[in-house]
Design an enzyme around this catalytic site. Structure first.
Site, PDB file in Angstrom:
ATOM      1  N   ASP A 263       0.835  -1.195   0.000  1.00  0.00           N
ATOM      2  CA  ASP A 263       0.000   0.000   0.000  1.00  0.00           C
ATOM      3  C   ASP A 263       0.879   1.258   0.000  1.00  0.00           C
ATOM      4  O   ASP A 263       1.774   1.401   0.845  1.00  0.00           O
ATOM      5  CB  ASP A 263      -0.865  -0.054   1.265  1.00  0.00           C
ATOM      6  CG  ASP A 263      -1.957   0.994   1.280  1.00  0.00           C
ATOM      7  OD1 ASP A 263      -2.920   0.847   0.507  1.00  0.00           O
ATOM      8  OD2 ASP A 263      -1.836   1.961   2.071  1.00  0.00           O
TER       9      ASP A 263
ATOM     10  N   GLU B 124       1.629  -0.451  -5.050  1.00  0.00           N
ATOM     11  CA  GLU B 124       0.487   0.412  -5.327  1.00  0.00           C
ATOM     12  C   GLU B 124       0.967   1.856  -5.218  1.00  0.00           C
ATOM     13  O   GLU B 124       0.704   2.548  -4.241  1.00  0.00           O
ATOM     14  CB  GLU B 124      -0.651   0.144  -4.317  1.00  0.00           C
ATOM     15  CG  GLU B 124      -1.926   0.892  -4.658  1.00  0.00           C
ATOM     16  CD  GLU B 124      -2.485   1.751  -3.511  1.00  0.00           C
ATOM     17  OE1 GLU B 124      -3.650   2.130  -3.601  1.00  0.00           O
ATOM     18  OE2 GLU B 124      -1.756   2.049  -2.531  1.00  0.00           O
TER      19      GLU B 124
END
Lengths: 672, 672
Positions: free
Chosen positions: A403, A432
């Site tokens: 993330d 990401e």
């Protein structure tokens, strides 16, 4: 005059004189440059998957007219010695190429070495002098000397044989023609080559790395789902056992990876309510990315999902379906995370002694504390972050979706990925990083196996062509593997919001064929397309803040499309490779036309990008590249329908009507 | 499952684990990449001339949203400390730029460093929070802390002032608005910036070199002449004194460099006769490139030319006209060279004990012995070759035209050029390497100041555009300075052979305006164009093998053209720069149209490449680049004729008739 003052300036400079010459440290005799693949002067490894043929190129040259020889030296993980692959060159180009297969995962290294091929040079000149009728008596003696020199390096029978040959070439008593024949015979050349003296060879001054991943790093279909939504019963919090019950269906649909958003305990302090509101009710489940509570942090599982044993069972169940489990690795803490109490020094502390929440002024994210990766205790913090990964690796996880990596130090990622992959080279990291291009690229270079991309925002033909050309035809192909998610819990693109079911089918087809690795976030297959509000890419009633119960068999679902395209991907090598993409001309800009090519597997893909209406075009088939004669008819088979078409020449007619469920052709060239 | 075996393969690998974390060797916090100019990862220096502004670019970024700061660090020859130039960035690009002037010749180095600008980051967030009406009490304390931290690094009055400011910002007794005003005041920002803590700055991991040459390395007109031909009397061997008598004329014509082919004693053994024949008469003077006789080698002068004192006088006479003398540096020996007796070990010895002559089988060059640069005694040989250069440097020579450098080791050149330039950074080396592109480029990268080019073989518009675009618009511009000789003793191009006087005038204009450094070999100004035979680029009765007496004022000479174009070059900065070239559209492909641009000096050059006939065209003037309004008339003045034309809009008419002595316009945009 300027010269005088310039000279005295130089005399003042104290610049180091060039090194004194020493026979022991002779400079290189052959120049090697322009190695490919090489990423930023070898600062970063390139990426390949196990079984790939690595093609190495190099500019190799020296002064004068001497003939050269060159080879690739390479070493795989665990190899104690170097292996070598011969290189050959294209005439007059100074460009040499060679190749080798990386047959197992891990970190490989290679380099190039080159040397003057003294015997080949001699033989070439000898032959030319012979042809010109020149006296070659001395040349024969030179040839004999080279054989004798090789003899001293040779062993056993070959040593004896080299001595015989050297003597016969030099022996004035032997008939001249026999001496010449012996000198030119391939036996001598191959013996001398075998015992060539490479002590003076030039070695390229860097060893270049190759990260060799397992096949799924490049070829996989991902499915993202929130396990807490998998109970199938409104109001009940789903469990790992519920999630496991969906695995057979996901396997049948052809998915290879199931990715779970964070599965850890969720903080209570400043918990977000439904639709990201700041006033939650007691029932609100909160965002899984607000990691940590009294019940544990990054190595704990949310009690409502089950126990760590339940998680292990989920991983085992997935493995039975040959599905990898991907976990979310989100390095941030809710205010209730155990680290906040145990290691307040790992966070940013304000002058009033409180811990700083995340912010992007004036926006505040009070439910999240960022970690201070450069706190005084950073080595222990970094180690703790690594140990989180190793904990889940021990529990069978081999894939991490990371993330927001661009909000943590790049140095940290380079370190932690190598740290984990040193012992576990099968671990895949997906970044990401929706950030500016240079940061995205750098994360890929420094070690991320795969990357999210701008694909969701590329919906027109020209922007798709431009972006995919950059991804697959520049040096990005060597280090950046774009995982083409068609949606995510954060991104419901306007194209889907407005285009409805035809748009979903078009984007699925594009994602699954433009990239060898793609994914959907659950709900996509139900064509969920209602945004939080007009102009937003957020979902209404986003699953990030609440449990969503869905009927997977609801009318209009895309299950058949998913199953079909994933089957076509598995049956066609061209869809399993990443950089084998070229775009070709379509006379109607609403229709995109591209080719995915693999040996014996040529796909021509035609997609109508207009979800609202039928479009027709003439596509221009790259006949030369396909090796098709201009006059000859050829057959293409649509792998989506089984229909065969007989085409002829460059221009061929295509009409596609997404509203009538025909948005694309995936045409395989039938070679019979 | 594959995973298991892959894992055990990795366990066997023994690959080094990532380094243990240590607070003492913290990884970089900021990433720096994509530096320009940088040549092959800093392996080679780029080239500039004294007075140039060096513009440095870098991609600089880190994780998160922090603001950054960056600067160039650089050091000139003789500098004991680093200087710094601030860098700024373009919003959202991650691209930073800064510049500095290299104000003297020699080897410079530079690098880039960057750091998080903690105070600017704080101030930016503080302002946004204020604007949003948030409570900033704690933020004020943070700002005060930063001031206090800077105070500890500051000295004198500034230290006191920083303490005052820190206290005022933190003091709850001071009115809030006053505390805010103090925190946002530029005084605080500039004080903190002045005493910024750069201990955590990231430094780019390489120091990059810049070779700064004197102006003539980039801007000069060269004249090549054989001194033995300068007596002006048939049958008499010219002397340095004869050659000196030509200097005033060469100065008047605007030449900056006079280049002499080898001036050394010429061998007798296998001496070449006229027109490269193998049966010379006793009168034949031989090729100056067959260097060395009983009378001496590379540090001797040919007795018929005079003495070394005569040579010194020639150099002095040239200096009086501000003309540099360039010598030929041809590392090869005639069989009569002193080194052959003194150091037979420096040559290639054949098995029969004889020394090997030069060859490119089946061709033989028996008048030349190549040196064996990799003989056992190579360090002494290399030093002897260097000492030849230093000998001539002592005699005032600062320019060497190096004969066939591509037949000697590249390593040798890199070493010897640095060796000479370490003490004599004003020495210029011109590489005569007519070889394949990669070797040509490498010689330029490793140190040659200038290079001969393929220019003589580029005569059509498209090939001129393509070649010049490569030279001036790719990274070659940073290291390769093409010296555009329009002819040489070895190259009389067919274009000149067939095109006659108009062709000579066209090529002169092209050479003198396409490159800032160009040259002619004597005879060119007399339009000598008779080849040895049809299809040959050799001159008939080549001066390489005999004395040529010429009448420099013969009818049809190009002296007026030479004087004019050299004057125009000296008067126009745009013609003194190398890479400031762009091509623009001409509707007739026989007419070439290009722009040379310098601040305040814009030249539009139009050349008819057809020496046989008049041609007309519409040229497309790059109005936007020139900052000319589409509707506005503008005046261009032909610097060759003084004629002014009023042009309007993009398309303008040009007609050029080389046969009628008007082959080109050199148009200066008149800005009034």
């Amino acid at each position: 005059m300027v010269m005088r003052s310039e000279k005295s300036a130089a005399e003042r400079s104290g610049e180091a004189k060039p090194a004194k010459l020493s026979a022991r440290k002779a400079p290189p005799r052959v120049e090697i440059e322009g190695i490919s693949p090489e990423l930023e002067s070898g600062r970063f490894p390139v990426k390949r998957v196990s079984g790939d043929l690595v093609e190495v190129g190099a500019d190799v040259f020296k002064d004068g007219h001497d003939l050269l020889a060159a080879r690739v030296r390479y070493r795989g993980p665990g190899d104690r010695t170097w292996s070598f692959a011969p290189m050959t060159y294209e005439y007059d180009s100074d460009r040499w190429t060679g190749s080798f297969v990386v047959d197992r995962i891990g970190r490989w290294v290679f380099s190039v070495e080159a040397w003057m091929d003294e015997f080949a040079t001699w033989k070439d000149g000898f032959r030319k002098k012979l042809d010109a009728g020149q006296d070659v008596t001395t040349e024969l003696l030179e040839g004999s000397r080279m054989a004798a020199a090789a003899e001293h390096r040779a062993r056993g029978a070959e040593r004896v044989r080299l001595r015989e040959l050297a003597e016969r070439i030099a022996d004035g008593g032997v008939p001249f023609s026999e001496r010449v024949r012996t000198a030119l015979d391939s036996e001598l050349e191959s013996l001398i080559e075998q015992y060539a003296d490479l002590s003076g060879a030039t070695r390229y001054d860097r060893e270049l790395g190759i990260t060799v991943d397992r096949e799924r790093a490049r070829f996989a279909a991902w499915y993202e789902m929130f396990p807490r939504s998998q109970a199938g019963v409104p109001g009940r919090h789903g469990t790992f056992a519920d999630a496991a019950r969906r695995l057979p269906d996901l396997a049948a649909l052809g998915f290879d990876v199931v990715y779970l958003p964070p599965i850890h305990p969720i903080g209570r302090t400043f918990r977000k309510g439904k639709n990201n509101t700041l006033d939650p009710t007691a029932d609100d489940v909160g965002s899984p990315w607000a990691i940590g509570s009294e019940e544990g942090g990054h190595t704990a599982v949310h009690p409502d999902l089950g126990t760590i044993d339940d998680f292990d069972r989920f991983v085992e169940a997935a493995a039975e379906h040959d599905i990898d489990v991907a976990l979310d690795y989100a390095l941030q803490c809710s205010p209730d995370h155990p680290w906040v109490k145990e290691h307040p020094e790992w966070f940013f502390v304000r002058p009033d002694g409180t811990i700083k929440y995340a912010e992007n002024p004036p926006k505040r994210y009070q439910d999240i504390y960022p970690l201070n990766f450069w706190c005084d205790d950073w080595p222990r913090l970094w180690a703790a972050c690594r140990d989180v990964l190793l904990f889940w690796v021990e529990h069978g996880v081999r894939t991490f979706r990371v993330d927001n990596p661009h909000t943590k130090p790049l140095s940290f990622w380079e370190w932690v990925i190598r740290e984990v992959q040193a012992d576990h080279p099968d671990v895949i990291f997906l970044a990401e990083a929706f950030t500016r291009p240079k940061r995205m690229k750098r994360l890929a270079k420094l070690g991320f196996t795969q990357s999210y991309t701008y694909f969701t925002w590329r919906n027109g033909a020209s922007e798709i062509r431009e972006y995919l050309t950059e991804l697959t035809q520049t040096d990005m192909r060597d280090y950046f593997r774009g995982n083409f998610f068609v949606n995510t819990p954060d991104i419901l693109h306007e194209y889907l919001q407005r285009g409805g079911r035809p748009a979903f089918r078009i984007r699925l087809l594009l994602g699954a064929t433009l990239s060898s690795v793609y994914g959907i976030y659950s709900g996509f297959e139900l064509c969920e397309n209602v945004p939080l509000r007009a102009g937003s890419e957020e979902y209404l009633d986003s699953e990030k803040y609440e449990i969503r119960v869905r009927d997977w068999g609801a009318p209009g679902n895309l299950n058949a499309d998913l199953a079909k395209i994933n089957r076509v991907r598995r049956e066609n090598r061209a869809l399993q490779l990443y950089a084998n993409l070229t775009f070709h001309h379509s006379e109607n800009e609403q229709i995109l036309f591209y080719r995915k090519a693999a040996p014996g597997n040529d796909l021509l893909i035609v997609v109508n990008l207009n979800p609202f209406a039928a479009e027709a075009t003439m596509v221009h088939v790259p006949l030369d590249e396909l090796g098709i004669d201009r006059e000859q008819a050829y057959v293409v088979e649509d792998l989506l329908t089984g229909t065969r078409y007989t085409w002829r020449g460059v221009r061929n007619y295509v009409r596609l009507d997404p509203v009538a469920e025909q948005a694309a052709h995936v045409l395989r060239l039938v070679r019979e």
